[in-house]
Motif scaffolding. Structure first.
Motif, PDB file in Angstrom:
ATOM      1  N   LYS A   1       0.841  -1.202   0.000  1.00 60.86           N
ATOM      2  CA  LYS A   1       0.000   0.000   0.000  1.00 60.86           C
ATOM      3  C   LYS A   1       0.876   1.253   0.000  1.00 60.86           C
ATOM      4  CE  LYS A   1      -1.965   1.504   3.728  1.00 60.86           C
ATOM      5  NZ  LYS A   1      -2.837   1.648   4.926  1.00 60.86           N
ATOM      6  N   THR A   2       1.992   1.177   0.698  1.00 58.10           N
ATOM      7  CA  THR A   2       2.909   2.317   0.777  1.00 58.10           C
ATOM      8  C   THR A   2       3.811   2.388  -0.446  1.00 58.10           C
ATOM      9  OG1 THR A   2       2.906   2.113   3.194  1.00 58.10           O
ATOM     10  CG2 THR A   2       4.656   3.438   2.199  1.00 58.10           C
ATOM     11  N   ILE A   3       4.344   1.237  -0.866  1.00 62.94           N
ATOM     12  CA  ILE A   3       5.244   1.176  -2.016  1.00 62.94           C
ATOM     13  C   ILE A   3       4.726   0.100  -2.972  1.00 62.94           C
ATOM     14  CG2 ILE A   3       7.624   0.872  -2.793  1.00 62.94           C
ATOM     15  CD1 ILE A   3       8.545   1.510   0.019  1.00 62.94           C
ATOM     16  N   PRO A   4       3.903   0.476  -3.953  1.00 61.13           N
ATOM     17  CA  PRO A   4       3.384  -0.517  -4.889  1.00 61.13           C
ATOM     18  C   PRO A   4       4.511  -1.275  -5.590  1.00 61.13           C
ATOM     19  CG  PRO A   4       2.220   1.572  -5.109  1.00 61.13           C
ATOM     20  CD  PRO A   4       3.389   1.830  -4.194  1.00 61.13           C
ATOM     21  N   ALA A   5       4.248  -2.527  -5.902  1.00 61.72           N
ATOM     22  CA  ALA A   5       5.212  -3.392  -6.597  1.00 61.72           C
ATOM     23  C   ALA A   5       6.478  -3.608  -5.783  1.00 61.72           C
ATOM     24  CB  ALA A   5       5.559  -2.834  -7.971  1.00 61.72           C
ATOM     25  N   LEU A   6       6.368  -3.465  -4.466  1.00 61.42           N
ATOM     26  CA  LEU A   6       7.543  -3.650  -3.614  1.00 61.42           C
ATOM     27  C   LEU A   6       8.067  -5.082  -3.675  1.00 61.42           C
ATOM     28  CD1 LEU A   6       9.480  -2.630  -1.367  1.00 61.42           C
ATOM     29  CD2 LEU A   6       7.740  -3.314   0.290  1.00 61.42           C
ATOM     30  N   VAL A   7       7.158  -6.041  -3.701  1.00 56.47           N
ATOM     31  CA  VAL A   7       7.547  -7.446  -3.664  1.00 56.47           C
ATOM     32  C   VAL A   7       7.896  -7.906  -5.077  1.00 56.47           C
ATOM     33  CG1 VAL A   7       6.854  -9.770  -2.997  1.00 56.47           C
ATOM     34  CG2 VAL A   7       6.009  -7.801  -1.704  1.00 56.47           C
ATOM     35  N   SER A   8       9.127  -8.329  -5.271  1.00 55.90           N
ATOM     36  CA  SER A   8       9.604  -8.754  -6.582  1.00 55.90           C
ATOM     37  C   SER A   8       8.941 -10.067  -6.978  1.00 55.90           C
ATOM     38  CB  SER A   8      11.123  -8.925  -6.564  1.00 55.90           C
ATOM     39  OG  SER A   8      11.471 -10.026  -5.740  1.00 55.90           O
ATOM     40  N   PRO A   9       8.966 -10.422  -8.255  1.00 55.32           N
ATOM     41  CA  PRO A   9       8.418 -11.720  -8.673  1.00 55.32           C
ATOM     42  C   PRO A   9       9.045 -12.901  -7.941  1.00 55.32           C
ATOM     43  CG  PRO A   9       8.761 -10.302 -10.571  1.00 55.32           C
ATOM     44  CD  PRO A   9       9.351  -9.589  -9.405  1.00 55.32           C
ATOM     45  N   ALA A  10      10.351 -12.843  -7.690  1.00 58.63           N
ATOM     46  CA  ALA A  10      11.011 -13.933  -6.969  1.00 58.63           C
ATOM     47  C   ALA A  10      10.484 -14.043  -5.541  1.00 58.63           C
ATOM     48  CB  ALA A  10      12.521 -13.722  -6.960  1.00 58.63           C
ATOM     49  N   ALA A  11      10.286 -12.883  -4.881  1.00 61.09           N
ATOM     50  CA  ALA A  11       9.750 -12.901  -3.518  1.00 61.09           C
ATOM     51  C   ALA A  11       8.294 -13.353  -3.507  1.00 61.09           C
ATOM     52  CB  ALA A  11       9.882 -11.521  -2.889  1.00 61.09           C
ATOM     53  N   GLN A  12       7.527 -12.948  -4.511  1.00 62.24           N
ATOM     54  CA  GLN A  12       6.141 -13.404  -4.612  1.00 62.24           C
ATOM     55  C   GLN A  12       6.077 -14.925  -4.691  1.00 62.24           C
ATOM     56  OE1 GLN A  12       3.819 -11.407  -7.641  1.00 62.24           O
ATOM     57  NE2 GLN A  12       4.847  -9.459  -7.291  1.00 62.24           N
ATOM     58  N   ALA A  13       6.952 -15.502  -5.501  1.00 65.58           N
ATOM     59  CA  ALA A  13       6.987 -16.962  -5.617  1.00 65.58           C
ATOM     60  C   ALA A  13       7.379 -17.604  -4.290  1.00 65.58           C
ATOM     61  CB  ALA A  13       7.956 -17.368  -6.714  1.00 65.58           C
ATOM     62  N   SER A  14       8.325 -16.970  -3.582  1.00 60.10           N
ATOM     63  CA  SER A  14       8.767 -17.497  -2.293  1.00 60.10           C
ATOM     64  C   SER A  14       7.632 -17.485  -1.277  1.00 60.10           C
ATOM     65  CB  SER A  14       9.949 -16.680  -1.775  1.00 60.10           C
ATOM     66  OG  SER A  14      10.311 -17.066  -0.466  1.00 60.10           O
ATOM     67  N   LEU A  15       6.821 -16.429  -1.295  1.00 58.21           N
ATOM     68  CA  LEU A  15       5.739 -16.293  -0.324  1.00 58.21           C
ATOM     69  C   LEU A  15       4.617 -17.301  -0.540  1.00 58.21           C
ATOM     70  CD1 LEU A  15       5.541 -12.391  -0.179  1.00 58.21           C
ATOM     71  CD2 LEU A  15       6.280 -13.911   1.665  1.00 58.21           C
ATOM     72  N   GLN A  16       4.603 -17.966  -1.671  1.00 53.00           N
ATOM     73  CA  GLN A  16       3.579 -18.972  -1.936  1.00 53.00           C
ATOM     74  C   GLN A  16       3.878 -20.291  -1.230  1.00 53.00           C
ATOM     75  OE1 GLN A  16       0.790 -18.102  -3.601  1.00 53.00           O
ATOM     76  NE2 GLN A  16       1.760 -16.071  -3.688  1.00 53.00           N
ATOM     77  N   HIS A  17       5.072 -20.405  -0.672  1.00 51.92           N
ATOM     78  CA  HIS A  17       5.484 -21.647  -0.027  1.00 51.92           C
ATOM     79  C   HIS A  17       5.805 -21.395   1.444  1.00 51.92           C
ATOM     80  CE1 HIS A  17       5.774 -23.496  -3.999  1.00 51.92           C
ATOM     81  NE2 HIS A  17       6.422 -22.412  -4.397  1.00 51.92           N
ATOM     82  N   PRO A  18       5.703 -22.409   2.287  1.00 55.12           N
ATOM     83  CA  PRO A  18       6.073 -22.249   3.695  1.00 55.12           C
ATOM     84  C   PRO A  18       7.546 -21.884   3.821  1.00 55.12           C
ATOM     85  CG  PRO A  18       4.856 -24.293   3.338  1.00 55.12           C
ATOM     86  CD  PRO A  18       5.204 -23.759   1.986  1.00 55.12           C
ATOM     87  N   PRO A  19       7.908 -21.177   4.879  1.00 58.88           N
ATOM     88  CA  PRO A  19       9.326 -20.861   5.100  1.00 58.88           C
ATOM     89  C   PRO A  19      10.154 -22.133   5.197  1.00 58.88           C
ATOM     90  CG  PRO A  19       7.917 -19.606   6.584  1.00 58.88           C
ATOM     91  CD  PRO A  19       7.050 -20.616   5.925  1.00 58.88           C
ATOM     92  N   VAL A  20      11.403 -22.034   4.793  1.00 59.41           N
ATOM     93  CA  VAL A  20      12.303 -23.181   4.838  1.00 59.41           C
ATOM     94  C   VAL A  20      12.592 -23.531   6.291  1.00 59.41           C
ATOM     95  CG1 VAL A  20      14.574 -24.053   4.176  1.00 59.41           C
ATOM     96  CG2 VAL A  20      13.305 -22.529   2.639  1.00 59.41           C
ATOM     97  N   ALA A  21      12.381 -24.790   6.660  1.00 58.71           N
ATOM     98  CA  ALA A  21      12.621 -25.215   8.042  1.00 58.71           C
ATOM     99  C   ALA A  21      14.112 -25.190   8.343  1.00 58.71           C
ATOM    100  CB  ALA A  21      12.068 -26.622   8.251  1.00 58.71           C
ATOM    101  N   ALA A  22      14.455 -24.731   9.538  1.00 56.28           N
ATOM    102  CA  ALA A  22      15.859 -24.639   9.944  1.00 56.28           C
ATOM    103  C   ALA A  22      16.244 -25.862  10.755  1.00 56.28           C
ATOM    104  CB  ALA A  22      16.092 -23.377  10.749  1.00 56.28           C
ATOM    105  N   THR A  23      17.409 -26.400  10.481  1.00 57.78           N
ATOM    106  CA  THR A  23      17.927 -27.523  11.255  1.00 57.78           C
ATOM    107  C   THR A  23      19.105 -27.116  12.131  1.00 57.78           C
ATOM    108  OG1 THR A  23      19.356 -28.137   9.398  1.00 57.78           O
ATOM    109  CG2 THR A  23      17.183 -29.194   9.513  1.00 57.78           C
ATOM    110  N   SER A  24      19.513 -25.846  12.030  1.00 56.96           N
ATOM    111  CA  SER A  24      20.623 -25.347  12.844  1.00 56.96           C
ATOM    112  C   SER A  24      20.491 -23.840  12.950  1.00 56.96           C
ATOM    113  CB  SER A  24      21.968 -25.708  12.207  1.00 56.96           C
ATOM    114  OG  SER A  24      22.110 -25.035  10.964  1.00 56.96           O
ATOM    115  N   LEU A  25      21.291 -23.249  13.837  1.00 56.10           N
ATOM    116  CA  LEU A  25      21.251 -21.795  13.981  1.00 56.10           C
ATOM    117  C   LEU A  25      21.638 -21.108  12.678  1.00 56.10           C
ATOM    118  CD1 LEU A  25      22.829 -21.283  17.522  1.00 56.10           C
ATOM    119  CD2 LEU A  25      20.443 -20.978  16.858  1.00 56.10           C
TER     120      LEU A  25
END
Length: 221
Positions: A89-113
């Motif tokens: 709303k503040t900055i239209p088109a802020l999320v890049s196509p690559a980030a949009q694709a990333s947001l369609q999937h669950p975050p990557v599970a971490a197995t270490s710090l």
């Protein structure tokens, strides 16, 4: 250590995403030059310092008291949707196509710090705990009369803003404590003393709480 005061801190859960904004950056490599806040949703957008890498913008918000989990696996998807909506709303088109694709999937599970902020998550989604005190003020000062143990914590969502100033107050307090027997040294100034009294970690002892409540009640008469 038997004389430690109760320190009732709770982890206030905040959410964030960090976005590569190369697609929006101009010749100066910046989309924003300073932090801005969307007052309707109380979300913040802040440019991250960069050396020679891609320009990045961090979007953060919220303070939930709903558990102690942190990291990508603790993210609430609906909170990330709110973050994205407020940011775009503040900055239209802020999320890049690559980030949009990333947001369609669950975050990557971490197995270490080292894997808590995986490079595979283009939007670098994160959920962290902010230590918060019951009255919303930090706890700054010595917490034991037997050992020189000091704290500077409880800044809530304003840790980056308040912790440096509180650290300076704490340093003044420590120096004053070491020099209090030296009459040639100037005493700590009244403003700093007043602030340290309000931030005293011992203010949550029951005797202090009752004394404060009694004085407030008497002031209402």
């Amino acid at each position: 250590i038997s004389d430690l005061p109760p320190i009732p801190l709770y982890g206030m859960r905040g959410h964030s995403m960090t976005l590569d904004v190369t697609h929006l950056a101009g010749q100066d490599k910046h989309v924003l030059s300073r932090s801005v806040c969307d007052g309707d949703s109380m979300t913040w957008m802040s440019p991250l310092p960069m050396d020679s890498g891609a320009p990045k913008l961090r979007v953060v918000g919220f303070g939930d008291f709903d558990g102690w989990e942190y990291g990508p696996s603790a993210i609430r998807p609906w909170r990330m949707t709110q973050l994205r909506t407020a940011a775009e709303k503040t900055i239209p088109a802020l999320v890049s196509p690559a980030a949009q694709a990333s947001l369609q999937h669950p975050p990557v599970a971490a197995t270490s710090l080292e894997g808590l902020c995986s490079e595979a998550d283009t939007s670098t989604r994160w959920c962290g705990l902010r230590p918060m005190s019951p009255d919303g003020l930090p706890l700054v000062g010595r917490i034991s009369s037997h050992v020189p143990l000091y704290v500077n914590t409880g800044h809530g969502s304003s840790g980056w803003s308040l912790s440096p100033g509180c650290a300076e107050l704490l340093a003044l307090s420590v120096v004053h404590e070491q020099q209090r027997l030296d009459v040639s040294k100037e005493p700590i100034d009244n403003e700093a003393r007043h602030l340290l009294q309000h931030l005293d970690p011992h203010r949550f002892r029951w005797s202090r709480v009752l004394q404060s409540a009694r004085s407030q009640w008497q002031g209402m008469d």
